[in-house]
Design a protein around this motif. Structure first.
Motif, PDB file in Angstrom:
ATOM      1  N   THR A 176      10.044 -17.239  10.192  1.00 28.99           N
ATOM      2  CA  THR A 176      10.912 -16.073  10.015  1.00 28.99           C
ATOM      3  C   THR A 176      11.824 -16.279   8.809  1.00 28.99           C
ATOM      4  OG1 THR A 176      10.927 -15.683  12.401  1.00 28.99           O
ATOM      5  CG2 THR A 176      12.621 -14.580  11.104  1.00 28.99           C
ATOM      6  N   ASP A 177      11.954 -15.260   8.001  1.00 27.94           N
ATOM      7  CA  ASP A 177      12.845 -15.279   6.844  1.00 27.94           C
ATOM      8  C   ASP A 177      14.234 -14.815   7.298  1.00 27.94           C
ATOM      9  OD1 ASP A 177      14.308 -14.645   4.509  1.00 27.94           O
ATOM     10  OD2 ASP A 177      12.483 -14.182   3.395  1.00 27.94           O
ATOM     11  N   GLU A 178      15.190 -15.747   7.346  1.00 34.37           N
ATOM     12  CA  GLU A 178      16.552 -15.426   7.802  1.00 34.37           C
ATOM     13  C   GLU A 178      17.187 -14.322   6.964  1.00 34.37           C
ATOM     14  OE1 GLU A 178      19.353 -18.576   7.921  1.00 34.37           O
ATOM     15  OE2 GLU A 178      18.248 -19.738   9.414  1.00 34.37           O
ATOM     16  N   THR A 179      17.040 -14.444   5.665  1.00 38.05           N
ATOM     17  CA  THR A 179      17.665 -13.464   4.775  1.00 38.05           C
ATOM     18  C   THR A 179      17.082 -12.078   4.998  1.00 38.05           C
ATOM     19  OG1 THR A 179      18.044 -15.194   3.113  1.00 38.05           O
ATOM     20  CG2 THR A 179      18.158 -12.904   2.370  1.00 38.05           C
ATOM     21  N   ALA A 180      15.768 -12.023   5.146  1.00 44.53           N
ATOM     22  CA  ALA A 180      15.121 -10.727   5.382  1.00 44.53           C
ATOM     23  C   ALA A 180      15.568 -10.140   6.716  1.00 44.53           C
ATOM     24  CB  ALA A 180      13.603 -10.891   5.350  1.00 44.53           C
ATOM     25  N   LEU A 181      15.701 -10.977   7.737  1.00 46.59           N
ATOM     26  CA  LEU A 181      16.132 -10.478   9.049  1.00 46.59           C
ATOM     27  C   LEU A 181      17.566  -9.983   8.993  1.00 46.59           C
ATOM     28  CD1 LEU A 181      15.643  -9.977  12.027  1.00 46.59           C
ATOM     29  CD2 LEU A 181      16.270 -12.373  12.481  1.00 46.59           C
ATOM     30  N   THR A 182      18.438 -10.719   8.306  1.00 47.96           N
ATOM     31  CA  THR A 182      19.836 -10.303   8.176  1.00 47.96           C
ATOM     32  C   THR A 182      19.936  -8.947   7.481  1.00 47.96           C
ATOM     33  OG1 THR A 182      20.535 -12.623   8.049  1.00 47.96           O
ATOM     34  CG2 THR A 182      22.113 -10.970   7.307  1.00 47.96           C
ATOM     35  N   SER A 183      19.148  -8.756   6.422  1.00 49.78           N
ATOM     36  CA  SER A 183      19.166  -7.486   5.698  1.00 49.78           C
ATOM     37  C   SER A 183      18.595  -6.360   6.546  1.00 49.78           C
ATOM     38  CB  SER A 183      18.368  -7.623   4.397  1.00 49.78           C
ATOM     39  OG  SER A 183      18.937  -8.602   3.550  1.00 49.78           O
ATOM     40  N   ALA A 184      17.493  -6.633   7.255  1.00 49.67           N
ATOM     41  CA  ALA A 184      16.889  -5.606   8.108  1.00 49.67           C
ATOM     42  C   ALA A 184      17.833  -5.223   9.240  1.00 49.67           C
ATOM     43  CB  ALA A 184      15.558  -6.117   8.666  1.00 49.67           C
ATOM     44  N   ALA A 185      18.550  -6.206   9.775  1.00 48.34           N
ATOM     45  CA  ALA A 185      19.501  -5.917  10.845  1.00 48.34           C
ATOM     46  C   ALA A 185      20.616  -5.001  10.351  1.00 48.34           C
ATOM     47  CB  ALA A 185      20.084  -7.221  11.384  1.00 48.34           C
ATOM     48  N   LEU A 186      21.101  -5.259   9.147  1.00 45.94           N
ATOM     49  CA  LEU A 186      22.165  -4.417   8.609  1.00 45.94           C
ATOM     50  C   LEU A 186      21.660  -2.988   8.381  1.00 45.94           C
ATOM     51  CD1 LEU A 186      25.132  -4.639   7.831  1.00 45.94           C
ATOM     52  CD2 LEU A 186      24.417  -5.168   5.490  1.00 45.94           C
ATOM     53  N   ARG A 193      16.552  -5.547  17.782  1.00 47.37           N
ATOM     54  CA  ARG A 193      15.136  -5.502  18.128  1.00 47.37           C
ATOM     55  C   ARG A 193      14.345  -4.705  17.085  1.00 47.37           C
ATOM     56  NH1 ARG A 193      13.578  -2.939  23.835  1.00 47.37           N
ATOM     57  NH2 ARG A 193      14.631  -1.168  22.853  1.00 47.37           N
ATOM     58  N   THR A 194      14.926  -3.591  16.634  1.00 44.49           N
ATOM     59  CA  THR A 194      14.279  -2.805  15.585  1.00 44.49           C
ATOM     60  C   THR A 194      14.073  -3.638  14.322  1.00 44.49           C
ATOM     61  OG1 THR A 194      15.270  -0.762  16.429  1.00 44.49           O
ATOM     62  CG2 THR A 194      14.520  -0.742  14.148  1.00 44.49           C
ATOM     63  N   ALA A 195      15.099  -4.422  13.943  1.00 44.32           N
ATOM     64  CA  ALA A 195      14.986  -5.278  12.757  1.00 44.32           C
ATOM     65  C   ALA A 195      13.932  -6.357  12.957  1.00 44.32           C
ATOM     66  CB  ALA A 195      16.343  -5.905  12.447  1.00 44.32           C
ATOM     67  N   CYS A 196      13.875  -6.926  14.160  1.00 41.30           N
ATOM     68  CA  CYS A 196      12.900  -7.984  14.420  1.00 41.30           C
ATOM     69  C   CYS A 196      11.473  -7.451  14.361  1.00 41.30           C
ATOM     70  CB  CYS A 196      13.169  -8.609  15.789  1.00 41.30           C
ATOM     71  SG  CYS A 196      14.624  -9.674  15.838  1.00 41.30           S
ATOM     72  N   GLU A 197      11.262  -6.229  14.830  1.00 38.99           N
ATOM     73  CA  GLU A 197       9.925  -5.645  14.741  1.00 38.99           C
ATOM     74  C   GLU A 197       9.452  -5.544  13.294  1.00 38.99           C
ATOM     75  OE1 GLU A 197      10.481  -1.944  16.763  1.00 38.99           O
ATOM     76  OE2 GLU A 197       9.845  -2.763  18.684  1.00 38.99           O
ATOM     77  N   GLU A 198      10.426  -5.389  12.392  1.00 42.65           N
ATOM     78  CA  GLU A 198      10.093  -5.258  10.972  1.00 42.65           C
ATOM     79  C   GLU A 198       9.843  -6.606  10.313  1.00 42.65           C
ATOM     80  OE1 GLU A 198      12.545  -4.119   6.896  1.00 42.65           O
ATOM     81  OE2 GLU A 198      13.115  -3.140   8.769  1.00 42.65           O
ATOM     82  N   VAL A 199      10.531  -7.656  10.759  1.00 40.55           N
ATOM     83  CA  VAL A 199      10.584  -8.904   9.989  1.00 40.55           C
ATOM     84  C   VAL A 199       9.844 -10.072  10.629  1.00 40.55           C
ATOM     85  CG1 VAL A 199      12.170 -10.681   9.119  1.00 40.55           C
ATOM     86  CG2 VAL A 199      12.746  -8.266   8.877  1.00 40.55           C
ATOM     87  N   LEU A 200       9.839 -10.174  11.955  1.00 38.31           N
ATOM     88  CA  LEU A 200       9.261 -11.356  12.579  1.00 38.31           C
ATOM     89  C   LEU A 200       7.793 -11.519  12.197  1.00 38.31           C
ATOM     90  CD1 LEU A 200      10.687 -11.613  16.201  1.00 38.31           C
ATOM     91  CD2 LEU A 200      11.574 -12.552  14.079  1.00 38.31           C
ATOM     92  N   PRO A 201       7.325 -12.782  12.107  1.00 40.53           N
ATOM     93  CA  PRO A 201       5.914 -13.013  11.785  1.00 40.53           C
ATOM     94  C   PRO A 201       5.004 -12.261  12.747  1.00 40.53           C
ATOM     95  CG  PRO A 201       7.144 -15.066  11.720  1.00 40.53           C
ATOM     96  CD  PRO A 201       8.076 -14.033  12.265  1.00 40.53           C
ATOM     97  N   ALA A 202       3.840 -11.867  12.266  1.00 44.10           N
ATOM     98  CA  ALA A 202       2.936 -11.020  13.046  1.00 44.10           C
ATOM     99  C   ALA A 202       2.599 -11.630  14.398  1.00 44.10           C
ATOM    100  CB  ALA A 202       1.662 -10.755  12.243  1.00 44.10           C
ATOM    101  N   LYS A 203       2.409 -12.942  14.458  1.00 47.44           N
ATOM    102  CA  LYS A 203       2.013 -13.563  15.719  1.00 47.44           C
ATOM    103  C   LYS A 203       3.124 -13.534  16.759  1.00 47.44           C
ATOM    104  CE  LYS A 203       3.312 -18.252  14.214  1.00 47.44           C
ATOM    105  NZ  LYS A 203       2.831 -19.623  13.998  1.00 47.44           N
TER     106      LYS A 203
END
Length: 487
Positions: A417-427, A470-480
């Motif tokens: 998981t990319d922390e930076t990408a998740l932080t941005s998606a969450a915002l 949860r919405t942000a995680c659906e966008e960013v978390l690895p596919a698996k």
């Protein structure tokens, strides 16, 4: 809260109407503004003071408020590029660069945009702060004889006694210094105990503000891993031998960010290892007053079981009150106390006496234990709500430890998981979170996020924040790992 909102609204309304008046033109009287906007005289006074501070109006006692003269055009910007060379050359001989990176601290200090759920906050939500008790304490403090005079440089004796009693053991008021918040106390301690270029042992992960202090002082943070029982003594001993460090900074109670409590069998080991290394332990006891209702008896501070002056203790009132109630204490035994005192005097002279008097009024009032009981119950309810909601809606985020004190949870992200990408998606989804990378002084073993449950309005906002995450995680978390679906 309502009063602050009214002041802001009135100031904005008056700001929009200023074009009706020529420079020097008189605004309506305070009485007229009270009648027109149906607000209190205090609200009118504060709104006009805000506009005066902005240079938009001029207030004249007995005459009223007037539109200020038009501002002159700003002077052309100068050329500051020369500073890049000067600042770089200044640190060219440093063993460790003394540049200051405040990004890890600003994550929990910066207010998110309106409408964003604040899971990144580091302080109590205003609804949890003892605002009425603090206001009353400050008013009483201002009436104390000598309240506006110069205090003793080491702090008011009665306040030092209060902190000494709370530490326990054989600690006395003579071994306590009053400081302006825990960050200031940690800065003083590290400056006193380690010269520039020296290694300093730190827990891994640990508080980013402390890492920033160490680096800005030219120190080299060396990580020592922690688990659910706190720092690992064997690795601590290895780190002392390998580096020759003379300082170890730790948070034995509800460690930030893991929430770990140093296990009873490790407490004596940590002190023994430090003593054999000829080193100090800086104990950052930052959230002792944010214990949860189900915690049970708390262990004493390490300083209470330290007759040899190994521990330099930092305790604070800020986390349990307000970010602006910056009153804390440094406690130490032996010659190091004089060095700590000298550095504090040089840096700040002393903590303002009215604030010290207000602290005495607050902790001595019946409102203080009531407040502590209230936040103890409220923090437990918020922790339980966040924990249950995360387990239900975001099982992919691992929660290895549920703390019984403090104000946050520490979650491990799925591998990759990319922390930076998740932080941005969450915002983008409307929730501010804290990435885990700034909590490590070296490369982290995995990605993490820290979620605060103290800075939000209540349990309803916690549930909404997790839904947005949860919405942000659906966008960013690895596919698996992305098995999250909206119901």
């Amino acid at each position: 809260m309502q009063e602050r909102s009214s002041v802001t609204d009135l100031a904005e309304q008056l700001r929009r109407e200023l074009d009706r008046y020529s420079p020097g033109g008189k605004l309506p009287s305070s009485r007229a503004l009270v009648d027109r906007f149906r607000v209190s005289p205090v609200t009118v006074s504060r709104a006009l003071a805000q506009l005066a501070a902005e240079g938009l109006v001029v207030t004249r006692p007995g005459a009223g408020a007037f539109r200020a003269a038009a501002r002159t055009s700003a002077a052309p910007a100068g050329d500051t590029s020369w500073q890049e060379v000067a600042l770089s050359a200044d640190g060219s001989a440093d063993l460790v660069p003394r540049s200051v990176d405040a990004s890890g601290v600003l994550v929990s200090l910066a207010a998110p945009p309106p409408g964003v759920v604040e899971f990144n906050g580091g302080y109590l939500h205003p609804s949890l702060q003892p605002e009425r008790a603090m206001s009353a304490a400050l008013a009483r403090a201002g009436r104390r004889p000598g309240a506006w005079g110069r205090p003793p440089t080491e702090g008011l004796h009665e306040l030092r006694e209060w902190f000494a009693r709370n530490i326990g053991g054989a600690v006395t008021a003579a071994e306590v210094l009053i400081t302006a918040g825990g960050q200031s106390a940690l800065t003083t301690a590290l400056r006193a105990l380690a010269p520039p270029g020296a290694p300093v042992l730190v827990e891994s992960p640990t508080y980013p503000g402390m890492l920033a202090i160490a680096r800005s002082a030219g120190l080299r943070p060396v990580p020592v891993p922690v688990d659910a029982d706190g720092v690992k003594p064997a690795l601590l001993a290895d780190a002392f031998r390998a580096t020759g460090a003379r300082v170890f900074v730790c948070q034995p109670l509800f460690q930030n960010p893991t929430g770990a409590v140093l296990a009873p069998e490790r407490r004596g080991e940590v002190l023994r290892i430090a003593r054999e290394a000829g080193a100090f332990v800086v104990e950052d006891d930052f959230v002792r007053r944010l214990v949860h209702e189900d915690a049970g008896p708390l262990p004493r501070p390490l300083a209470a079981d330290d007759p040899d002056g190994v521990v330099v203790h930092v305790g604070s009132l800020t986390k349990a009150t307000s970010p602006s109630f910056r009153v804390s204490a440094l406690a130490a035994r032996g010659p190091v106390l004089e060095r700590l005192r000298a550095i504090q005097i040089v840096d700040t002279f002393f903590v303002p006496r009215p604030l010290q008097e207000a602290a005495l009024e607050l902790v001595g009032s019946p409102a203080w234990p009531r407040h502590l009981r209230t936040i103890s119950a409220e923090l437990k309810a918020r922790r339980d709500t966040m924990t249950a909601t995360l387990r239900l809606d975001l099982p992919e985020l691992a929660l290895p430890h549920i703390p019984s004190g403090g104000y946050h949870l520490w979650l491990r992200l799925p591998d990759g998981t990319d922390e930076t990408a998740l932080t941005s998606a969450a915002l983008r989804a409307g929730v501010a979170i804290t990435p885990g990378r700034p909590y490590f002084s070296a490369e982290p073993s995995a990605g993490h996020v820290r979620l605060s449950f103290a800075a939000v309005a209540g349990v309803g906002e916690i549930a909404e924040g997790v839904r947005r995450l949860r919405t942000a995680c659906e966008e960013v978390l690895p596919a698996k790992s992305a098995r999250l679906r909206l119901p």
